[in-house]
Design a protein around this motif. Structure first.
Motif, PDB file in Angstrom:
ATOM      1  N   SER A 108       0.842  -1.193   0.000  1.00 21.49           N
ATOM      2  CA  SER A 108       0.000   0.000   0.000  1.00 21.49           C
ATOM      3  C   SER A 108       0.876   1.241   0.000  1.00 21.49           C
ATOM      4  N   TRP A 109       0.472   2.240  -0.764  1.00 28.71           N
ATOM      5  CA  TRP A 109       1.206   3.493  -0.794  1.00 28.71           C
ATOM      6  C   TRP A 109       1.089   4.232   0.543  1.00 28.71           C
ATOM      7  N   ARG A 110       0.106   3.862   1.347  1.00 30.64           N
ATOM      8  CA  ARG A 110      -0.080   4.501   2.651  1.00 30.64           C
ATOM      9  C   ARG A 110       1.020   4.121   3.650  1.00 30.64           C
ATOM     10  N   LEU A 111       1.784   3.106   3.325  1.00 34.65           N
ATOM     11  CA  LEU A 111       2.896   2.688   4.188  1.00 34.65           C
ATOM     12  C   LEU A 111       4.212   3.373   3.797  1.00 34.65           C
ATOM     13  N   MET A 112       4.128   4.397   2.985  1.00 33.48           N
ATOM     14  CA  MET A 112       5.319   5.099   2.509  1.00 33.48           C
ATOM     15  C   MET A 112       6.160   5.663   3.657  1.00 33.48           C
ATOM     16  N   PHE A 113       5.538   5.937   4.799  1.00 31.51           N
ATOM     17  CA  PHE A 113       6.282   6.468   5.936  1.00 31.51           C
ATOM     18  C   PHE A 113       7.362   5.482   6.401  1.00 31.51           C
ATOM     19  N   ILE A 114       7.131   4.183   6.209  1.00 28.27           N
ATOM     20  CA  ILE A 114       8.135   3.180   6.576  1.00 28.27           C
ATOM     21  C   ILE A 114       9.375   3.356   5.702  1.00 28.27           C
ATOM     22  N   SER A 115       9.155   3.578   4.420  1.00 30.69           N
ATOM     23  CA  SER A 115      10.281   3.808   3.507  1.00 30.69           C
ATOM     24  C   SER A 115      11.032   5.078   3.862  1.00 30.69           C
ATOM     25  N   THR A 116      10.295   6.088   4.273  1.00 34.40           N
ATOM     26  CA  THR A 116      10.936   7.345   4.660  1.00 34.40           C
ATOM     27  C   THR A 116      11.822   7.152   5.887  1.00 34.40           C
ATOM     28  N   ILE A 117      11.312   6.442   6.872  1.00 34.61           N
ATOM     29  CA  ILE A 117      12.094   6.181   8.088  1.00 34.61           C
ATOM     30  C   ILE A 117      13.338   5.363   7.760  1.00 34.61           C
ATOM     31  N   LEU A 118      13.186   4.321   6.952  1.00 29.71           N
ATOM     32  CA  LEU A 118      14.341   3.503   6.568  1.00 29.71           C
ATOM     33  C   LEU A 118      15.342   4.307   5.737  1.00 29.71           C
ATOM     34  N   GLY A 119      14.844   5.226   4.936  1.00 29.70           N
ATOM     35  CA  GLY A 119      15.722   6.072   4.136  1.00 29.70           C
ATOM     36  C   GLY A 119      16.570   6.994   4.989  1.00 29.70           C
ATOM     37  N   LEU A 120      16.017   7.431   6.114  1.00 24.67           N
ATOM     38  CA  LEU A 120      16.768   8.305   7.013  1.00 24.67           C
ATOM     39  C   LEU A 120      17.959   7.588   7.657  1.00 24.67           C
ATOM     40  N   LEU A 121      17.917   6.259   7.705  1.00 17.31           N
ATOM     41  CA  LEU A 121      19.062   5.503   8.232  1.00 17.31           C
ATOM     42  C   LEU A 121      20.306   5.694   7.372  1.00 17.31           C
ATOM     43  N   GLY A 122      20.107   6.109   6.139  1.00 17.16           N
ATOM     44  CA  GLY A 122      21.234   6.365   5.246  1.00 17.16           C
ATOM     45  C   GLY A 122      22.144   7.475   5.745  1.00 17.16           C
ATOM     46  N   ILE A 123      21.644   8.313   6.644  1.00 18.06           N
ATOM     47  CA  ILE A 123      22.460   9.389   7.217  1.00 18.06           C
ATOM     48  C   ILE A 123      23.649   8.808   7.979  1.00 18.06           C
ATOM     49  N   VAL A 124      23.487   7.615   8.517  1.00 18.12           N
ATOM     50  CA  VAL A 124      24.569   6.959   9.264  1.00 18.12           C
ATOM     51  C   VAL A 124      25.804   6.805   8.383  1.00 18.12           C
ATOM     52  N   PHE A 125      25.608   6.506   7.118  1.00 19.32           N
ATOM     53  CA  PHE A 125      26.751   6.315   6.218  1.00 19.32           C
ATOM     54  C   PHE A 125      27.497   7.631   6.001  1.00 19.32           C
ATOM     55  N   THR A 126      26.762   8.728   5.915  1.00 17.36           N
ATOM     56  CA  THR A 126      27.402  10.036   5.783  1.00 17.36           C
ATOM     57  C   THR A 126      28.224  10.354   7.034  1.00 17.36           C
ATOM     58  N   VAL A 127      27.676  10.031   8.192  1.00 15.45           N
ATOM     59  CA  VAL A 127      28.396  10.262   9.450  1.00 15.45           C
ATOM     60  C   VAL A 127      29.673   9.427   9.479  1.00 15.45           C
ATOM     61  N   TRP A 128      29.593   8.156   9.070  1.00 10.86           N
ATOM     62  CA  TRP A 128      30.785   7.299   9.038  1.00 10.86           C
ATOM     63  C   TRP A 128      31.845   7.847   8.079  1.00 10.86           C
ATOM     64  N   VAL A 129      31.414   8.352   6.921  1.00 14.80           N
ATOM     65  CA  VAL A 129      32.360   8.935   5.962  1.00 14.80           C
ATOM     66  C   VAL A 129      33.071  10.124   6.595  1.00 14.80           C
ATOM     67  N   ILE A 130      32.316  10.985   7.258  1.00 20.20           N
ATOM     68  CA  ILE A 130      32.908  12.165   7.898  1.00 20.20           C
ATOM     69  C   ILE A 130      33.893  11.755   8.993  1.00 20.20           C
ATOM     70  N   ILE A 131      33.513  10.785   9.820  1.00 15.63           N
ATOM     71  CA  ILE A 131      34.408  10.309  10.882  1.00 15.63           C
ATOM     72  C   ILE A 131      35.696   9.753  10.275  1.00 15.63           C
ATOM     73  N   GLY A 132      35.564   8.940   9.226  1.00 16.05           N
ATOM     74  CA  GLY A 132      36.738   8.351   8.580  1.00 16.05           C
ATOM     75  C   GLY A 132      37.658   9.393   7.981  1.00 16.05           C
ATOM     76  N   ILE A 133      37.094  10.392   7.309  1.00 16.42           N
ATOM     77  CA  ILE A 133      37.913  11.444   6.696  1.00 16.42           C
ATOM     78  C   ILE A 133      38.616  12.268   7.770  1.00 16.42           C
ATOM     79  N   ILE A 134      37.902  12.587   8.843  1.00 22.30           N
ATOM     80  CA  ILE A 134      38.528  13.351   9.938  1.00 22.30           C
ATOM     81  C   ILE A 134      39.687  12.565  10.535  1.00 22.30           C
ATOM     82  N   ASN A 135      39.488  11.275  10.764  1.00 20.95           N
ATOM     83  CA  ASN A 135      40.577  10.446  11.298  1.00 20.95           C
ATOM     84  C   ASN A 135      41.766  10.414  10.341  1.00 20.95           C
ATOM     85  N   ALA A 136      41.504  10.262   9.056  1.00 19.64           N
ATOM     86  CA  ALA A 136      42.589  10.193   8.070  1.00 19.64           C
ATOM     87  C   ALA A 136      43.355  11.509   8.002  1.00 19.64           C
ATOM     88  N   VAL A 137      42.650  12.620   7.968  1.00 20.12           N
ATOM     89  CA  VAL A 137      43.300  13.923   7.893  1.00 20.12           C
ATOM     90  C   VAL A 137      44.132  14.205   9.150  1.00 20.12           C
TER      91      VAL A 137
END
Length: 154
Positions: A108-137
């Protein structure tokens, strides 16, 4: 034994407040971000000459550059391993997200909020990239939280 978030004093693992400075402790945050730092295993010249390669390790497919071009640098290999684990984890997350999103939308398209919440988990990867770059620099060989303990490259 764990260290105080504020003063660095040794204290019991279940302490709510530091017995020396009285600062409140958040043990869950401390455990996640307190990853092993193996910087002392690498020479200063290796670190200084391979910082750029280490930074490239966290930029997606560019992880292949340090893997292929800096084979003799232990510091670059450490960060290449961290970047490779991050890249593989991001690809697996993307595949899982796409499948779950398709299933949710098929129900159902009404369950789209689940996809939105799961999509927000992608922010974790950006945080990991930033942490890794800071450590490397900064010339540190510090593992990424949660996924950094896995070794693919030797």
């Amino acid at each position: 034994m764990v260290k105080c978030n504020k003063c660095g004093a040794d204290m019991a693992e279940n302490a709510v407040y530091c017995p020396f400075c009285g600062a409140p402790q958040n043990s869950q945050q401390q455990n996640i971000m307190d990853t092993p730092d193996t910087t002392s295993q690498y020479t200063r010249t290796d670190i200084e000459s391979n910082k750029a390669m280490a930074v490239l390790s966290y930029l997606g497919i560019l992880v292949l550059v340090p893997i292929l071009a800096a084979k003799n640098s232990p510091f670059a290999r450490f960060h290449a391993n961290q970047g490779l684990v991050l890249c593989i984890t991001a690809i697996l997350y993307s595949i899982a997200y796409t499948v779950i999103n398709a299933i949710v939308l098929a129900i159902s398209w009404r369950l789209m909020f689940i996809s939105t919440i799961l999509g927000l988990l992608g922010i974790v990867f950006t945080v990991w990239v930033i942490i890794g770059i800071i450590n490397a620099v900064n010339g540190k060989a510090k593992e990424l939280p949660i996924i950094g303990k896995y070794r693919i490259l030797k």
